[in-house]
Scaffold this active site. Structure first.
Site, PDB file in Angstrom:
ATOM      1  N   SER A   7       0.616  -1.162   0.043  1.00 39.89           N
ATOM      2  CA  SER A   7      -0.039  -0.029  -0.096  1.00 39.89           C
ATOM      3  C   SER A   7       0.999   1.237  -0.018  1.00 39.89           C
ATOM      4  O   SER A   7       1.585   1.470   1.036  1.00 39.89           O
ATOM      5  CB  SER A   7      -1.066   0.118   1.116  1.00 39.89           C
ATOM      6  OG  SER A   7      -1.413   1.339   1.375  1.00 39.89           O
ATOM      7  N   HIS A  31      -1.134  -0.998  -4.449  1.00 42.35           N
ATOM      8  CA  HIS A  31      -2.195  -0.884  -3.848  1.00 42.35           C
ATOM      9  C   HIS A  31      -2.233   0.597  -3.680  1.00 42.35           C
ATOM     10  O   HIS A  31      -1.563   1.081  -2.830  1.00 42.35           O
ATOM     11  CB  HIS A  31      -2.342  -1.813  -2.647  1.00 42.35           C
ATOM     12  CG  HIS A  31      -3.782  -1.560  -1.995  1.00 42.35           C
ATOM     13  ND1 HIS A  31      -4.813  -2.353  -2.460  1.00 42.35           N
ATOM     14  CD2 HIS A  31      -4.157  -0.773  -0.899  1.00 42.35           C
ATOM     15  CE1 HIS A  31      -5.768  -2.039  -1.446  1.00 42.35           C
ATOM     16  NE2 HIS A  31      -5.414  -1.048  -0.596  1.00 42.35           N
ATOM     17  N   ASP A  33      -4.648   3.626  -2.159  1.00 43.82           N
ATOM     18  CA  ASP A  33      -5.700   3.759  -1.034  1.00 43.82           C
ATOM     19  C   ASP A  33      -6.193   5.348  -1.272  1.00 43.82           C
ATOM     20  O   ASP A  33      -5.637   6.223  -1.131  1.00 43.82           O
ATOM     21  CB  ASP A  33      -5.274   3.834   0.506  1.00 43.82           C
ATOM     22  CG  ASP A  33      -5.097   2.318   0.838  1.00 43.82           C
ATOM     23  OD1 ASP A  33      -6.124   1.496   0.639  1.00 43.82           O
ATOM     24  OD2 ASP A  33      -4.037   1.815   1.164  1.00 43.82           O
ATOM     25  N   MET A  35      -8.728   7.998  -0.381  1.00 41.29           N
ATOM     26  CA  MET A  35      -9.828   8.386   0.836  1.00 41.29           C
ATOM     27  C   MET A  35     -10.179   9.896   0.635  1.00 41.29           C
ATOM     28  O   MET A  35      -9.362  10.728   0.253  1.00 41.29           O
ATOM     29  CB  MET A  35      -9.016   8.132   2.256  1.00 41.29           C
ATOM     30  CG  MET A  35      -8.447   7.020   2.434  1.00 41.29           C
ATOM     31  SD  MET A  35      -7.454   6.773   3.898  1.00 41.29           S
ATOM     32  CE  MET A  35      -6.872   5.299   3.908  1.00 41.29           C
ATOM     33  N   HIS A  64      -8.061   1.404  -4.478  1.00 35.49           N
ATOM     34  CA  HIS A  64      -9.037   0.964  -3.727  1.00 35.49           C
ATOM     35  C   HIS A  64      -9.836   2.301  -3.076  1.00 35.49           C
ATOM     36  O   HIS A  64      -9.093   3.115  -2.372  1.00 35.49           O
ATOM     37  CB  HIS A  64      -8.442   0.083  -2.384  1.00 35.49           C
ATOM     38  CG  HIS A  64      -9.005   0.045  -1.115  1.00 35.49           C
ATOM     39  ND1 HIS A  64      -8.496  -0.318   0.188  1.00 35.49           N
ATOM     40  CD2 HIS A  64     -10.525   0.076  -1.012  1.00 35.49           C
ATOM     41  CE1 HIS A  64      -9.549  -0.530   0.997  1.00 35.49           C
ATOM     42  NE2 HIS A  64     -10.688  -0.386   0.231  1.00 35.49           N
ATOM     43  N   MET A  66     -12.027   4.692  -1.423  1.00 32.13           N
ATOM     44  CA  MET A  66     -12.942   4.737  -0.116  1.00 32.13           C
ATOM     45  C   MET A  66     -13.465   6.162  -0.244  1.00 32.13           C
ATOM     46  O   MET A  66     -13.127   7.061   0.649  1.00 32.13           O
ATOM     47  CB  MET A  66     -11.893   4.700   1.228  1.00 32.13           C
ATOM     48  CG  MET A  66     -11.510   3.204   1.465  1.00 32.13           C
ATOM     49  SD  MET A  66     -10.131   3.288   2.398  1.00 32.13           S
ATOM     50  CE  MET A  66      -8.602   3.308   1.150  1.00 32.13           C
ATOM     51  N   MET A 135     -11.640  -6.208   4.375  1.00 31.95           N
ATOM     52  CA  MET A 135     -11.007  -5.276   5.326  1.00 31.95           C
ATOM     53  C   MET A 135     -10.585  -6.133   6.503  1.00 31.95           C
ATOM     54  O   MET A 135     -11.629  -6.603   7.278  1.00 31.95           O
ATOM     55  CB  MET A 135     -11.722  -4.243   5.528  1.00 31.95           C
ATOM     56  CG  MET A 135     -11.772  -3.283   4.149  1.00 31.95           C
ATOM     57  SD  MET A 135     -10.277  -2.702   3.538  1.00 31.95           S
ATOM     58  CE  MET A 135      -9.355  -1.711   4.585  1.00 31.95           C
ATOM     59  N   ASP A 173      -6.902  -6.818   3.531  1.00 35.63           N
ATOM     60  CA  ASP A 173      -6.342  -5.564   3.601  1.00 35.63           C
ATOM     61  C   ASP A 173      -6.416  -4.841   4.821  1.00 35.63           C
ATOM     62  O   ASP A 173      -7.438  -4.802   5.466  1.00 35.63           O
ATOM     63  CB  ASP A 173      -7.223  -4.583   2.574  1.00 35.63           C
ATOM     64  CG  ASP A 173      -6.444  -3.155   2.565  1.00 35.63           C
ATOM     65  OD1 ASP A 173      -5.400  -2.954   3.205  1.00 35.63           O
ATOM     66  OD2 ASP A 173      -7.078  -2.317   1.794  1.00 35.63           O
TER      67      ASP A 173
HETATM   68  C1  DX5 Z   1      -6.893   1.158   5.016  1.00 35.87           C
HETATM   69  C2  DX5 Z   1      -6.135   0.867   3.741  1.00 35.87           C
HETATM   70  C3  DX5 Z   1      -4.990   0.028   3.800  1.00 35.87           C
HETATM   71  C4  DX5 Z   1      -3.859   0.319   4.678  1.00 35.87           C
HETATM   72  C5  DX5 Z   1      -3.035  -0.804   4.938  1.00 35.87           C
HETATM   73  O1  DX5 Z   1      -7.925   1.826   5.257  1.00 35.87           O
HETATM   74  O2  DX5 Z   1      -7.175   0.507   3.064  1.00 35.87           O
HETATM   75  O3  DX5 Z   1      -4.698  -0.435   2.458  1.00 35.87           O
HETATM   76  O4  DX5 Z   1      -2.991   1.306   3.900  1.00 35.87           O
HETATM   77  O5  DX5 Z   1      -2.220  -0.358   5.824  1.00 35.87           O
HETATM   78  P1  DX5 Z   1      -1.412  -1.169   6.938  1.00 35.87           P
HETATM   79  O6  DX5 Z   1      -0.821  -2.631   6.017  1.00 35.87           O
HETATM   80  O7  DX5 Z   1      -0.328  -0.345   7.644  1.00 35.87           O
HETATM   81  O8  DX5 Z   1      -2.572  -1.673   7.856  1.00 35.87           O
HETATM   82 ZN    ZN Z   2      -6.550  -0.317   1.114  1.00 38.72          ZN
END
Ligand code: DX5
Ligand code: ZN
Length: 213
Positions: A7, A31, A33, A35, A64, A66, A135, A173
């Site tokens: 990530s 990956h 993320d 947000m 991903h 969010m 998740m 994840d």
């Molecule tokens: C959380 C994200 C993850 C996050 C994982 O909302 O979707 O992808 O970056 O991070 P770690 O591996 O540090 O839990």
């Molecule tokens: Zn993620």
């Protein structure tokens, strides 16, 4: 063999090119993320960063989302180079429609869901999914602690997928590290996302190798 998707949320943004090269050489996917501060209580990064990673990436980009109204941004992420796009089932009025929209852009479609979403409720969507994102922390932040109920949820979903003969892969994840990676792969994970375990490690390449088991 299980695929490893670092990530980039935990990458060093002052040395992003170096971290992208490390992922190119050692992992299977990027990956990303995304947000928005509404669907989840945190804001990460957007198109300028995704497009910069895309220019240097030699592996597929796994976006991903969010965000609320994921359907508004599917085409833009596809154009930015995503090979996989997931969004949260909690964020969409018509998850099946969004999955079909993603597939219509030629991108693999994934449905993400938080640890309190009953896996049974995924049943109507699994045929439209190329992958799901289970998740193992509540979406929103890197570096959280792995939620133990994943150990029941993962095999339950895997057997549902297998018994229906579906090709949907399971990505896990959140809170994934060399300490639990092998057991997650044995319990049915096809893809493991890891942010802090990889990028906060002294030896990211070695950590990825350990996670492959
Ligand atoms: C959380 C994200 C993850 C996050 C994982 O909302 O979707 O992808 O970056 O991070 P770690 O591996 O540090 O839990
Ligand atoms: Zn993620």
């Amino acid at each position: 063999m299980v695929k490893i998707a670092p990530s980039m949320l935990s990458a060093d943004f002052l040395h992003l090119g170096r971290d992208v090269e490390m992922v190119n050489r050692n992992a299977d996917l990027f990956h990303l993320d995304i947000m928005d501060g509404v669907q989840v209580p945190n804001i990460s990064y957007g198109f300028p960063v995704v497009e910069a990673i895309a220019r240097k990436a030699e592996l597929p980009l796994d976006a991903h989302l969010m965000i609320v109204h994921p359907e508004k941004y599917v085409e833009r992420f596809a154009a930015a180079g995503a090979g996989m796009i997931s969004f949260h089932v909690e964020a969409a009025d018509d998850p099946a429609g969004v999955l079909r929209l993603i597939r219509s852009t030629g991108v693999e479609a994934g449905l993400a869901f938080n640890p309190d979403f009953p896996v049974d409720m995924l049943q109507p969507y699994l045929e439209e999914c190329d992958f799901v994102v289970m998740m193992s922390v509540f979406a929103g932040f890197g570096g959280q602690k792995f939620i133990e109920s994943t150990w029941e949820r993962l095999p339950a979903l895997k057997s549902e997928i297998m018994s229906r003969g579906l090709s949907c892969r399971i990505e896990v994840d959140g809170g994934v590290s060399p300490a639990n990676a092998r057991a997650l792969a044995e319990a049915g994970a096809d893809i493991l996302v890891a942010g802090s375990a990889v990028f906060k490690s002294e030896d990211p390449a070695g950590t990825i190798r350990m996670m492959r088991g």
